[in-house]
Design a protein around this motif. Structure first.
Motif, PDB file in Angstrom:
ATOM      1  N   THR B 318       0.803  -1.226   0.000  1.00  0.00           N
ATOM      2  CA  THR B 318       0.000   0.000   0.000  1.00  0.00           C
ATOM      3  C   THR B 318       0.835   1.274   0.000  1.00  0.00           C
ATOM      4  O   THR B 318       0.327   2.331  -0.349  1.00  0.00           O
ATOM      5  CB  THR B 318      -0.930   0.022   1.235  1.00  0.00           C
ATOM      6  OG1 THR B 318      -0.139  -0.245   2.391  1.00  0.00           O
ATOM      7  CG2 THR B 318      -2.023  -1.007   1.120  1.00  0.00           C
ATOM      8  N   GLN B 319       2.093   1.174   0.414  1.00  0.00           N
ATOM      9  CA  GLN B 319       2.879   2.409   0.504  1.00  0.00           C
ATOM     10  C   GLN B 319       4.077   2.366  -0.441  1.00  0.00           C
ATOM     11  O   GLN B 319       4.854   1.417  -0.437  1.00  0.00           O
ATOM     12  CB  GLN B 319       3.392   2.591   1.948  1.00  0.00           C
ATOM     13  CG  GLN B 319       2.264   2.801   2.939  1.00  0.00           C
ATOM     14  CD  GLN B 319       2.767   2.884   4.371  1.00  0.00           C
ATOM     15  OE1 GLN B 319       3.971   3.012   4.613  1.00  0.00           O
ATOM     16  NE2 GLN B 319       1.849   2.796   5.309  1.00  0.00           N
ATOM     17  N   MET B 320       4.193   3.428  -1.190  1.00  0.00           N
ATOM     18  CA  MET B 320       5.242   3.513  -2.203  1.00  0.00           C
ATOM     19  C   MET B 320       6.636   3.363  -1.585  1.00  0.00           C
ATOM     20  O   MET B 320       7.484   2.629  -2.079  1.00  0.00           O
ATOM     21  CB  MET B 320       5.128   4.884  -2.886  1.00  0.00           C
ATOM     22  CG  MET B 320       5.952   4.991  -4.137  1.00  0.00           C
ATOM     23  SD  MET B 320       5.322   3.815  -5.343  1.00  0.00           S
ATOM     24  CE  MET B 320       6.764   3.632  -6.355  1.00  0.00           C
ATOM     25  N   GLU B 321       6.851   4.056  -0.457  1.00  0.00           N
ATOM     26  CA  GLU B 321       8.174   4.074   0.162  1.00  0.00           C
ATOM     27  C   GLU B 321       8.597   2.665   0.604  1.00  0.00           C
ATOM     28  O   GLU B 321       9.722   2.218   0.357  1.00  0.00           O
ATOM     29  CB  GLU B 321       8.132   5.020   1.365  1.00  0.00           C
ATOM     30  CG  GLU B 321       9.491   5.541   1.756  1.00  0.00           C
ATOM     31  CD  GLU B 321       9.424   6.334   3.040  1.00  0.00           C
ATOM     32  OE1 GLU B 321       8.305   6.539   3.555  1.00  0.00           O
ATOM     33  OE2 GLU B 321      10.487   6.740   3.528  1.00  0.00           O
ATOM     34  N   SER B 322       7.631   1.970   1.237  1.00  0.00           N
ATOM     35  CA  SER B 322       7.940   0.616   1.693  1.00  0.00           C
ATOM     36  C   SER B 322       8.257  -0.280   0.506  1.00  0.00           C
ATOM     37  O   SER B 322       9.145  -1.136   0.581  1.00  0.00           O
ATOM     38  CB  SER B 322       6.746   0.036   2.451  1.00  0.00           C
ATOM     39  OG  SER B 322       6.520   0.777   3.608  1.00  0.00           O
ATOM     40  N   LEU B 323       7.516  -0.076  -0.583  1.00  0.00           N
ATOM     41  CA  LEU B 323       7.745  -0.895  -1.774  1.00  0.00           C
ATOM     42  C   LEU B 323       9.173  -0.683  -2.288  1.00  0.00           C
ATOM     43  O   LEU B 323       9.865  -1.640  -2.667  1.00  0.00           O
ATOM     44  CB  LEU B 323       6.731  -0.535  -2.854  1.00  0.00           C
ATOM     45  CG  LEU B 323       6.867  -1.328  -4.161  1.00  0.00           C
ATOM     46  CD1 LEU B 323       6.582  -2.796  -3.923  1.00  0.00           C
ATOM     47  CD2 LEU B 323       5.927  -0.784  -5.218  1.00  0.00           C
ATOM     48  N   ILE B 324       9.620   0.579  -2.263  1.00  0.00           N
ATOM     49  CA  ILE B 324      10.970   0.878  -2.751  1.00  0.00           C
ATOM     50  C   ILE B 324      12.013   0.200  -1.864  1.00  0.00           C
ATOM     51  O   ILE B 324      12.928  -0.464  -2.343  1.00  0.00           O
ATOM     52  CB  ILE B 324      11.207   2.410  -2.786  1.00  0.00           C
ATOM     53  CG1 ILE B 324      10.323   3.027  -3.865  1.00  0.00           C
ATOM     54  CG2 ILE B 324      12.671   2.720  -3.067  1.00  0.00           C
ATOM     55  CD1 ILE B 324      10.280   4.537  -3.831  1.00  0.00           C
ATOM     56  N   TYR B 325      11.821   0.334  -0.526  1.00  0.00           N
ATOM     57  CA  TYR B 325      12.770  -0.311   0.388  1.00  0.00           C
ATOM     58  C   TYR B 325      12.791  -1.814   0.165  1.00  0.00           C
ATOM     59  O   TYR B 325      13.844  -2.440   0.128  1.00  0.00           O
ATOM     60  CB  TYR B 325      12.407  -0.007   1.844  1.00  0.00           C
ATOM     61  CG  TYR B 325      12.918   1.323   2.315  1.00  0.00           C
ATOM     62  CD1 TYR B 325      14.248   1.686   2.134  1.00  0.00           C
ATOM     63  CD2 TYR B 325      12.074   2.232   2.951  1.00  0.00           C
ATOM     64  CE1 TYR B 325      14.716   2.910   2.561  1.00  0.00           C
ATOM     65  CE2 TYR B 325      12.531   3.456   3.386  1.00  0.00           C
ATOM     66  CZ  TYR B 325      13.864   3.792   3.193  1.00  0.00           C
ATOM     67  OH  TYR B 325      14.330   5.000   3.622  1.00  0.00           O
ATOM     68  N   HIS B 326      11.607  -2.386   0.033  1.00  0.00           N
ATOM     69  CA  HIS B 326      11.503  -3.824  -0.168  1.00  0.00           C
ATOM     70  C   HIS B 326      12.278  -4.222  -1.423  1.00  0.00           C
ATOM     71  O   HIS B 326      13.098  -5.150  -1.406  1.00  0.00           O
ATOM     72  CB  HIS B 326      10.027  -4.211  -0.306  1.00  0.00           C
ATOM     73  CG  HIS B 326       9.802  -5.692  -0.376  1.00  0.00           C
ATOM     74  ND1 HIS B 326       9.945  -6.409  -1.541  1.00  0.00           N
ATOM     75  CD2 HIS B 326       9.451  -6.587   0.577  1.00  0.00           C
ATOM     76  CE1 HIS B 326       9.694  -7.685  -1.298  1.00  0.00           C
ATOM     77  NE2 HIS B 326       9.403  -7.821  -0.015  1.00  0.00           N
ATOM     78  N   PHE B 327      12.045  -3.482  -2.495  1.00  0.00           N
ATOM     79  CA  PHE B 327      12.705  -3.778  -3.762  1.00  0.00           C
ATOM     80  C   PHE B 327      14.226  -3.680  -3.610  1.00  0.00           C
ATOM     81  O   PHE B 327      14.969  -4.543  -4.072  1.00  0.00           O
ATOM     82  CB  PHE B 327      12.200  -2.810  -4.840  1.00  0.00           C
ATOM     83  CG  PHE B 327      12.759  -3.092  -6.199  1.00  0.00           C
ATOM     84  CD1 PHE B 327      12.279  -4.152  -6.949  1.00  0.00           C
ATOM     85  CD2 PHE B 327      13.781  -2.315  -6.718  1.00  0.00           C
ATOM     86  CE1 PHE B 327      12.801  -4.431  -8.193  1.00  0.00           C
ATOM     87  CE2 PHE B 327      14.317  -2.596  -7.967  1.00  0.00           C
ATOM     88  CZ  PHE B 327      13.825  -3.649  -8.701  1.00  0.00           C
TER      89      PHE B 327
END
Lengths: 163, 408
Positions: B318-327
């Motif tokens: 749901t959150q762009m920032e978390s997605l980036i960190y995850h990636f």
């Protein structure tokens, strides 16, 4: 990596440390470098005096040898960092001794006369890094087959075979 | 007497010839011998039934895990560590995670630390149960094996319940735990912990008074405290030789300083002492588990370090920032500041220590693993010399050997 000032500052801060104090009382040349990082004291000691240094540290109360290992800083020189972790049951603290060994003559004195426990560890370092230990009672390969060529943990030894 | 002979094969060390030693024989034991608990090969020199010399030949299970670590990201090493001491997977995970956390100087939330202690003690129980069963089997008491493996199965079910895996759990992560444990997870452990003490009584009833067991164990495999220190012996074999040292108490990690437990010691120095010490240790582990369950703190199970710890699944979606960190964590790992640390914990067999060197990149520069069995094996000669061949089997059982940790 370390300037002289950081060495002196570290030694000043740890002058009461038993290992530092007893090494200094024997000779000021026994500590080439000192570093205190993440609550761990690392002392770089001269390679030619390693057995003597270990004897001094042992009589200072660091009674238990935990491990002997090596780090390969290829292509840097001196290439091999032979590392000793020594624990004191009485003081409940640990000291790390480091001796730098170059690749022209990768060898150092064995500390088996001080701690017999070093026997297998030094065989392992010989087997995986190709650092020889003078005065070791039985320096044979321990993990790899006897007819293995090369020393696998060297950085120029490939992980997945030569291509 | 300077002449040297090389016996039977090139694998045995040359020994000096002394007088009438033509009567000795070199016996090969293992690597496929059931009582060597894996692929340990012993070259034994015997005079009749009396053991003169024991030379361990190891490396049959060498998989080069230390080399493999250097080619993986920090977080990818965790599942490799399970496979080293395969009887105590979570202790392996713990020591590696603690070492990397020390490099990163991460603060781990209290709940995660307590769950780590809880699972670590369950792992110790698991390892000791396997030891007791197989040790008794070697000596000839077959029944105990069936009893201990019944309880071990319960532990494996608990580990499977929380991590999804029975043996190769990989449940600890750098920065905390993999998942929030299920709601009834603690109840399941409590149920098991409540019945275990009477099961330990049961094992003791089967063994302690048994005359065969006593005769095979008492006075066998004598190891003095001086020898134990000199040869690098740690854990239960060292404590059975009277060395009062336990890293959980003396150099606490992961909140162990908050737990009350005794460190069992014995001064008998023999196989029997190691049996007694380990049984007492199991009872102490039960106490630690109980304290962990009773005082389990509330809070998060992962450290607040978005660059190191994977975000929650929900946030990641749901959150762009978390997605980036995850990636970024998954594709390129996380850089660890340069430095070197040595972290040791008290494993089921003794001191387990990891020496991790970082050069500032996302892959460890060097991971050295100090495992107790490797050093303890050096004491085999001191323990077996002058005894009978059958005692070698008892001694190997008493040092609780796991070849996975010795060969790595």
């Amino acid at each position: 990596m370390n300037g002289t000032s950081s060495k002196d500052a570290t030694l000043e801060a740890h002058k009461d440390n038993r290992a530092v104090a007893s090494l200094f009382s024997s000779s000021r040349d026994f500590i080439l470098d000192a570093k205190f990082d993440r609550n761990e004291l690392t002392l770089t000691v001269p390679r030619d005096n390693i057995r003597e240094v270990c004897g001094i540290v042992q009589s200072a109360g660091y009674n238990f040898l935990e491990s002997v290992t090596c780090v390969d800083w290829y292509p840097g020189e001196p290439r091999f960092q032979v590392t000793y972790h020594i624990l004191s049951h009485g003081l409940k603290e640990r000291v790390r001794l480091v001796a730098m060994v170059d690749s022209i003559d990768p060898s150092i004195d064995s500390i088996t006369p001080v701690w017999p426990a070093a026997n297998f560890y030094e065989r392992e370092v010989w087997d995986l890094f190709g650092v020889r230990f003078h005065g070791h009672p039985n320096l044979r390969r321990i993990l790899m087959p006897d007819d293995w060529e090369g020393h696998p943990l060297r950085k120029d030894f490939p992980v997945e075979g030569y291509r | 007497m300077t002449e040297l002979i090389t016996t039977a094969s090139t694998f045995i060390e040359p020994r000096p010839v002394e007088g009438a030693k033509d009567t000795t024989m070199v016996l090969n034991m293992g690597p496929q011998h059931p009582s060597t608990h894996g692929v340990l090969r012993l070259v034994i020199e015997i005079d009749g039934e009396t053991v003169l010399k024991v030379v361990p030949d190891i490396g049959y299970l060498h998989t080069g895990i230390e080399k493999t670590c250097e080619a993986k990201f920090y977080q990818q090493v965790v599942p490799l560590t399970d496979r080293i001491d395969y009887l105590s997977p979570l202790t392996n995970n713990l020591v590696y995670c603690l070492a990397v956390e020390k490099l990163l100087q991460l603060e781990i939330p209290a709940k995660a630390q307590w769950i780590r202690v809880l699972l670590n003690e369950l792992t110790r129980l698991n390892s000791h149960l396997v030891w007791l069963g197989t040790h008794a089997l070697d000596i000839g008491a077959m029944t105990v094996f069936l009893y201990t493996f019944r309880e071990r199965e319960d532990i494996l079910r608990i580990l499977e319940y929380v991590s999804g895996q029975r043996m190769m759990t990989s449940y600890f992560r750098i920065g905390g735990l993999a998942l929030e444990p299920q709601l009834d997870f603690f109840d399941r452990i409590r149920q098991f912990i409540n019945i275990l003490p009477e099961k330990i009584d049961e094992y003791q009833n089967l063994l302690t008074g048994n005359p065969i067991w006593i005769n095979r164990l008492k006075g066998v495999g004598h190891l003095t405290a001086e020898d134990a220190i000199a040869l690098g012996v740690t854990g239960p074999p060292a404590r059975a030789s009277g060395i009062d040292w336990d890293l959980r108490r003396d150099m606490p990690y992961s909140s162990y300083e908050k737990f009350q437990f005794k460190v069992p010691i014995s001064n008998d120095c023999d196989v029997w002492a190691r049996y007694v010490v380990r049984l007492e240790e199991m009872r102490e582990s039960v106490k630690i588990c109980q304290q962990a369950l009773d005082g389990m703190p509330e809070g998060p199970i992962k450290a607040d370090a978005p660059k190191v710890v994977l975000p929650d699944r929900e946030k990641m979606k749901t959150q762009m920032e978390s997605l980036i960190y995850h990636f970024k964590i998954v594709t390129e790992g996380f850089a660890v500041p340069a430095g070197q640390v040595f972290q040791a914990v008290e494993g089921a067999h003794g001191e387990m220590g990891y020496y991790v060197v970082s050069d500032g990149t996302a892959k460890p520069y060097r991971v050295h693993m100090r495992y107790p069995g490797f050093a303890t094996l050096q004491a085999l000669q001191a323990m077996c010399e002058g005894r009978l061949i059958a005692d070698v089997v008892a001694v190997i059982g008493s040092i609780d050997i796991v070849l996975g940790e010795i060969d790595r």
